[in-house]
Scaffold this active site. Structure first.
Site, mmCIF file in Angstrom:
data_model
loop_
_atom_site.group_PDB
_atom_site.id
_atom_site.type_symbol
_atom_site.label_atom_id
_atom_site.label_comp_id
_atom_site.label_asym_id
_atom_site.label_seq_id
_atom_site.Cartn_x
_atom_site.Cartn_y
_atom_site.Cartn_z
ATOM 1 N N PRO A 89 0.825 -1.225 0.000
ATOM 2 C CA PRO A 89 0.000 0.000 0.000
ATOM 3 C C PRO A 89 0.857 1.272 0.000
ATOM 4 O O PRO A 89 0.390 2.332 -0.369
ATOM 5 C CB PRO A 89 -0.784 -0.116 1.313
ATOM 6 C CG PRO A 89 -0.726 -1.538 1.697
ATOM 7 C CD PRO A 89 0.578 -2.060 1.171
ATOM 8 N N GLU A 116 3.022 -9.638 8.655
ATOM 9 C CA GLU A 116 3.033 -8.181 8.908
ATOM 10 C C GLU A 116 3.861 -7.443 7.859
ATOM 11 O O GLU A 116 3.911 -6.215 7.854
ATOM 12 C CB GLU A 116 3.649 -7.917 10.298
ATOM 13 C CG GLU A 116 2.811 -8.417 11.455
ATOM 14 C CD GLU A 116 1.394 -7.834 11.413
ATOM 15 O OE1 GLU A 116 0.435 -8.618 11.483
ATOM 16 O OE2 GLU A 116 1.254 -6.599 11.283
ATOM 17 N N ARG A 154 -2.412 -7.650 -20.919
ATOM 18 C CA ARG A 154 -3.340 -7.184 -21.959
ATOM 19 C C ARG A 154 -2.645 -6.303 -22.989
ATOM 20 O O ARG A 154 -3.114 -6.142 -24.114
ATOM 21 C CB ARG A 154 -4.491 -6.389 -21.334
ATOM 22 C CG ARG A 154 -5.488 -7.185 -20.521
ATOM 23 C CD ARG A 154 -6.524 -6.267 -19.889
ATOM 24 N NE ARG A 154 -7.171 -5.447 -20.904
ATOM 25 C CZ ARG A 154 -8.182 -5.888 -21.668
ATOM 26 N NH1 ARG A 154 -8.602 -7.128 -21.549
ATOM 27 N NH2 ARG A 154 -8.745 -5.101 -22.559
ATOM 28 N N ASP A 169 -9.509 1.284 -26.084
ATOM 29 C CA ASP A 169 -9.819 1.354 -24.660
ATOM 30 C C ASP A 169 -9.818 2.811 -24.223
ATOM 31 O O ASP A 169 -8.814 3.513 -24.404
ATOM 32 C CB ASP A 169 -8.725 0.621 -23.850
ATOM 33 C CG ASP A 169 -9.145 -0.781 -23.471
ATOM 34 O OD1 ASP A 169 -10.282 -1.156 -23.803
ATOM 35 O OD2 ASP A 169 -8.332 -1.497 -22.879
HETATM 36 C C1 9WO Z 1 1.223 -3.119 4.666
HETATM 37 C C2 9WO Z 1 1.105 -1.747 4.885
HETATM 38 C C3 9WO Z 1 0.172 -0.981 5.565
HETATM 39 C C4 9WO Z 1 0.319 0.402 5.574
HETATM 40 C C5 9WO Z 1 1.380 0.988 4.902
HETATM 41 C C6 9WO Z 1 2.319 0.213 4.236
HETATM 42 C C7 9WO Z 1 2.177 -1.141 4.227
HETATM 43 N N1 9WO Z 1 2.923 -2.095 3.629
HETATM 44 C C8 9WO Z 1 2.333 -3.275 3.884
HETATM 45 C C9 9WO Z 1 2.835 -4.527 3.329
HETATM 46 O O1 9WO Z 1 3.687 -4.546 2.469
HETATM 47 N N2 9WO Z 1 2.249 -5.624 3.832
HETATM 48 C C10 9WO Z 1 2.632 -6.931 3.335
HETATM 49 C C11 9WO Z 1 1.901 -7.225 2.053
HETATM 50 C C12 9WO Z 1 2.198 -7.931 4.333
HETATM 51 C C13 9WO Z 1 0.773 -7.797 4.631
HETATM 52 C C14 9WO Z 1 -0.030 -7.961 3.359
HETATM 53 N N3 9WO Z 1 0.523 -7.159 2.317
HETATM 54 C C15 9WO Z 1 -0.267 -6.307 1.627
HETATM 55 C C16 9WO Z 1 0.026 -5.722 0.415
HETATM 56 N N4 9WO Z 1 -1.465 -5.902 2.053
HETATM 57 N N5 9WO Z 1 -1.966 -5.054 1.126
HETATM 58 C C17 9WO Z 1 -1.078 -4.942 0.148
HETATM 59 C C18 9WO Z 1 -1.292 -4.091 -1.011
HETATM 60 C C19 9WO Z 1 -0.387 -4.102 -2.078
HETATM 61 C C20 9WO Z 1 -0.624 -3.260 -3.139
HETATM 62 N N6 9WO Z 1 -1.692 -2.437 -3.176
HETATM 63 C C21 9WO Z 1 -2.550 -2.425 -2.133
HETATM 64 C C22 9WO Z 1 -2.387 -3.247 -1.046
#
Ligand code: 9WO
Length: 243
Positions: A89, A116, A154, A169
């Site tokens: 994220p 985590e 794609r 598109d």
């Molecule tokens: C979690 C997180 C939360 C707030 C800010 C930064 C952060 N990085 C992560 C992270 O890399 N977490 C790992 C991958 C482990 C937990 C699950 N992960 C994850 C990746 N949850 N959500 C994503 C993600 C990746 C790309 N776009 C949106 C969400």
């Protein structure tokens, strides 16, 4: 286009790559995607990929060694990648322009985190970029990795049957899509717009272009600044903003 995806849930990722456009492109040899089980790059008998966080706190952190071993093996077996992408994220928002940039690279490796998070040494030493598909935290990086692979695949020539449909598109031009209709011509008291059944292809193109523009102006005006608009569309927009 070569893609390597590193995950502790290979079956989940394989299932997401088995059907539809991407599935056919893989079997047709248009894209070479290999899904790697991170546990295959551990050295202990229990194939441990996580450990307690230094400094304490909840949950577990993904160990660096398996990721380093996986990247070394991929580089050895399939060549040095052009990009190593961590899905997080905290990454750069993934866009259609980002997909166009990635498809221009020959070989991508995608790192999917769980628990985590992934040990920082992986991000520092191995990742060449970090991508986010939205401002929310999921349970892992696998779904974002599948989204990135789908958008990039794609754009590989030949993957989407009708090349015109990729060029046409709306998102390719930076706009939202126009409304789509199919039979029946009237359903639940709602008729299909007459122009779409008129057979006038020029009128239909204009209707679809204006509908995409209207929908974008209404829902995502932020996209208009970078959209590839022609003179008519700019004029339409300026009239709309004055009305
Ligand atoms: C979690 C997180 C939360 C707030 C800010 C930064 C952060 N990085 C992560 C992270 O890399 N977490 C790992 C991958 C482990 C937990 C699950 N992960 C994850 C990746 N949850 N959500 C994503 C993600 C990746 C790309 N776009 C949106 C969400």
């Amino acid at each position: 286009m070569k893609v390597d995806i590193i995950t502790i849930f290979p079956r989940m990722v394989e299932a997401g790559l088995a059907e539809g456009v991407v599935g056919r492109a893989r079997t047709g040899g248009l894209i070479d995607i290999v899904v790697h089980n991170l546990r295959d790059f551990t050295t202990d008998k229990h194939h441990v990929v996580d450990d307690v966080p230094f400094g304490g706190g909840p949950g577990m952190v993904m160990k660096p060694e398996p990721f380093f071993a996986a990247l070394a093996a991929i580089s050895e077996r399939r060549g040095t990648p052009d990009a190593v992408v961590m899905l997080t994220p905290a990454g750069v928002p993934f866009t259609q322009a980002g997909a166009r940039r990635l498809v221009g690279l020959g070989h991508l490796v995608l790192l999917c985190g769980r628990y985590e998070g992934i040990d920082e040494r992986v991000r520092e030493a191995l990742a060449t970029e970090e991508l986010s598909i939205g401002d929310y935290v999921l349970s892992g990086g696998e779904i974002p990795a599948l989204a990135v692979v789908d958008a990039v695949a794609r754009l590989v020539p030949g993957v989407v049957g009708d090349e015109q449909s990729v060029d046409a598109d709306s998102f390719t031009r930076g706009l939202l899509d126009y409304p789509h209709y199919t039979r029946p011509a009237e359903f639940a008291g709602r008729p299909v717009p007459g122009v779409l059944v008129s057979g006038h292809h020029g009128e239909i193109r204009r209707w679809r272009r204006n509908a995409a523009l209207e929908r974008t102006a209404e829902r995502r005006p932020d996209l208009l600044a970078d959209a590839a608009l022609d003179a008519d569309e700019h004029e339409w927009l300026s009239k709309r903003s004055k009305s």
